[in-house]
Design an enzyme around this catalytic site. Sequence first.
Site, short mmCIF file in Angstrom:
data_model
loop_
_atom_site.label_atom_id
_atom_site.label_comp_id
_atom_site.label_asym_id
_atom_site.label_seq_id
_atom_site.Cartn_x
_atom_site.Cartn_y
_atom_site.Cartn_z
N GLY A 13 25.54 41.22 14.75
CA GLY A 13 25.37 40.24 13.91
C GLY A 13 24.66 38.71 14.23
N LYS A 36 18.97 27.98 13.22
CA LYS A 36 19.17 28.72 14.64
C LYS A 36 19.92 27.85 15.47
CE LYS A 36 18.01 31.26 19.01
NZ LYS A 36 16.83 31.88 19.30
N GLY A 49 28.22 28.73 17.30
CA GLY A 49 27.75 28.79 16.79
C GLY A 49 26.53 27.31 16.55
N ARG A 99 13.30 28.62 12.16
CA ARG A 99 12.02 29.24 12.63
C ARG A 99 12.00 30.08 11.78
NH1 ARG A 99 14.60 33.34 16.95
NH2 ARG A 99 15.95 34.30 15.48
N ARG A 106 15.15 43.19 13.04
CA ARG A 106 15.08 43.77 13.94
C ARG A 106 15.83 46.00 14.66
NH1 ARG A 106 17.91 38.77 16.09
NH2 ARG A 106 17.49 38.30 15.39
N ASP A 174 18.74 44.36 19.83
CA ASP A 174 18.40 42.88 18.94
C ASP A 174 17.32 42.04 19.39
OD1 ASP A 174 20.60 42.81 21.41
OD2 ASP A 174 20.63 40.88 20.16
P1 AMP Z 1 20.22 36.44 22.31
O1 AMP Z 1 21.50 36.79 23.79
O2 AMP Z 1 20.02 34.91 22.05
O3 AMP Z 1 19.34 37.03 21.51
O4 AMP Z 1 22.00 36.22 21.51
C1 AMP Z 1 22.86 37.83 21.25
C2 AMP Z 1 23.77 37.42 20.33
O5 AMP Z 1 25.15 36.87 21.01
C3 AMP Z 1 23.39 37.07 19.06
O6 AMP Z 1 23.60 37.66 17.95
C4 AMP Z 1 23.85 35.46 19.07
O7 AMP Z 1 23.80 35.36 18.32
C5 AMP Z 1 24.89 35.39 19.51
N1 AMP Z 1 25.06 34.05 19.79
C6 AMP Z 1 24.35 33.40 20.98
N2 AMP Z 1 24.95 32.13 20.88
C7 AMP Z 1 25.79 31.75 20.27
C8 AMP Z 1 27.15 30.99 20.13
N3 AMP Z 1 26.27 29.64 20.79
N4 AMP Z 1 27.86 31.01 18.95
C9 AMP Z 1 28.17 31.87 18.27
N5 AMP Z 1 26.85 33.23 18.80
C10 AMP Z 1 26.02 32.84 19.34
MG MG Z 2 18.98 37.55 19.82
#
Ligand code: AMP
Ligand code: MG
Length: 403
Positions: A13, A36, A49, A99, A106, A174
């Site tokens: 998610g 984002k 987040g 974005r 995905r 993802d």
């Molecule tokens: P990514 O490696 O950027 O594709 O991130 C993998 C997952 O981690 C995605 O679902 C992101 O939304 C979540 N995510 C990345 N950074 C954060 C953050 N700072 N807080 C919460 N979720 C995050």
């Molecule tokens: Mg990602």
Amino acid sequence: YAGHQYGGFTMLGDGRAILLGEHRTPSGGLVDIQFKGSGRTRFSRGGDGLAALGPMLREYIISEAMAALGIPTTGSLAVVTTGEKVYRESPRRGAILTRVAASHIRVGTFEYAARRDEATLRALADYAIDRHDPELVEAPEKYLAFLKAVADRQASLVARWQLVGFIHGVMNTDNVAISGETIDYGPCAFMNAYDPGTVYSSIDRGGRYAYGNQPRIVQWNLARFAETLLPLIDPEPEAAVAAATEVLEGFPAVFERYWLAGMREKLGLQSEEAGDADLARSLLDWMQKVRADFTNTFRDLSAGPPVGERYRDAEFQAWYARWQERVGPTGPSYELMRSVNPAVIPRNHRVEEALSAAEDRDDLSVMHRLLDALASPYETRAEHAEYRDPPADEAGYRTFCGT
Ligand code: AMP
Ligand code: MG
């Protein structure tokens, strides 16, 4: 969505992205608009987040560069600072990226739906087909045709990456868009010296997402996608597996076709001959041996007989003679070559320089100069000369996903 991260399955998610909605563009296209870094969501788990300014500007810069190179990508409309601090290794300035994407569906979205129930999966598949492959809505075996269409887009996309030396860095399922756009610019980077083993991401210790592995990883990711579609492809599991397997096994040939077509252009070849793949691969072998810069070698070749110490090398001379023989007396199409071999790519050291000026000194001028050069990558302009040089030394250079 869910996803296979470094090979292991995880429920995800979006932890820090919010879909605002869909937008109908003046030309009739439909795009998603997403924030984002706008704060916690119900999927944030332990995360805040949030996003820091540097990583969001990095996504902005690289996605702009990819678009100018003509490679399918999500777009960045804006990066806005929030005025709040984001706590990482050190406190950093918070920012939100806006974005825009053909959609944010995905492979991982399908992995999530497939684990719920078949009705959800079918609804998602029908929605995605309607949105990305409307010509398949009435097709016989439409879910198998959809798998083929997604595989074809991914083959074309990863070929485009290989042809410019782009390393995504975190090709988890993802981060694979059904639309065929490059999505989620984290620890991505462009290769300088040609080497299939090139890895920049600090967390990719095993080199799973190394430059030379990208086509294989796309195939692996497509296998995860195919698995989700099995119940829709055929109610008879064995028949479904057989049909999906055929598509997956055909992937390397589809990729090779796109890659070779691109390589022929990079070498200015306007016809097809049986030895072309070997001609291209032997140039790459030489480049790897002498650690030649991937981008500049092709650009040098695009300007006539290349000059400089490196090109006096006997092995290169032998290759060059072979290439000349292949193209015959009319020579290669230099015009074609210059239209596909970029002069300017977002070199890692230039990107870092722009990001630190923006983050540490609140100075956006370095980034704007870089963006200006990246906007016309296939032109050789005197004022952009500095952006063509590889770094003096990139030993130990690492990228971070910035989360
Ligand atoms: P990514 O490696 O950027 O594709 O991130 C993998 C997952 O981690 C995605 O679902 C992101 O939304 C979540 N995510 C990345 N950074 C954060 C953050 N700072 N807080 C919460 N979720 C995050
Ligand atoms: Mg990602």
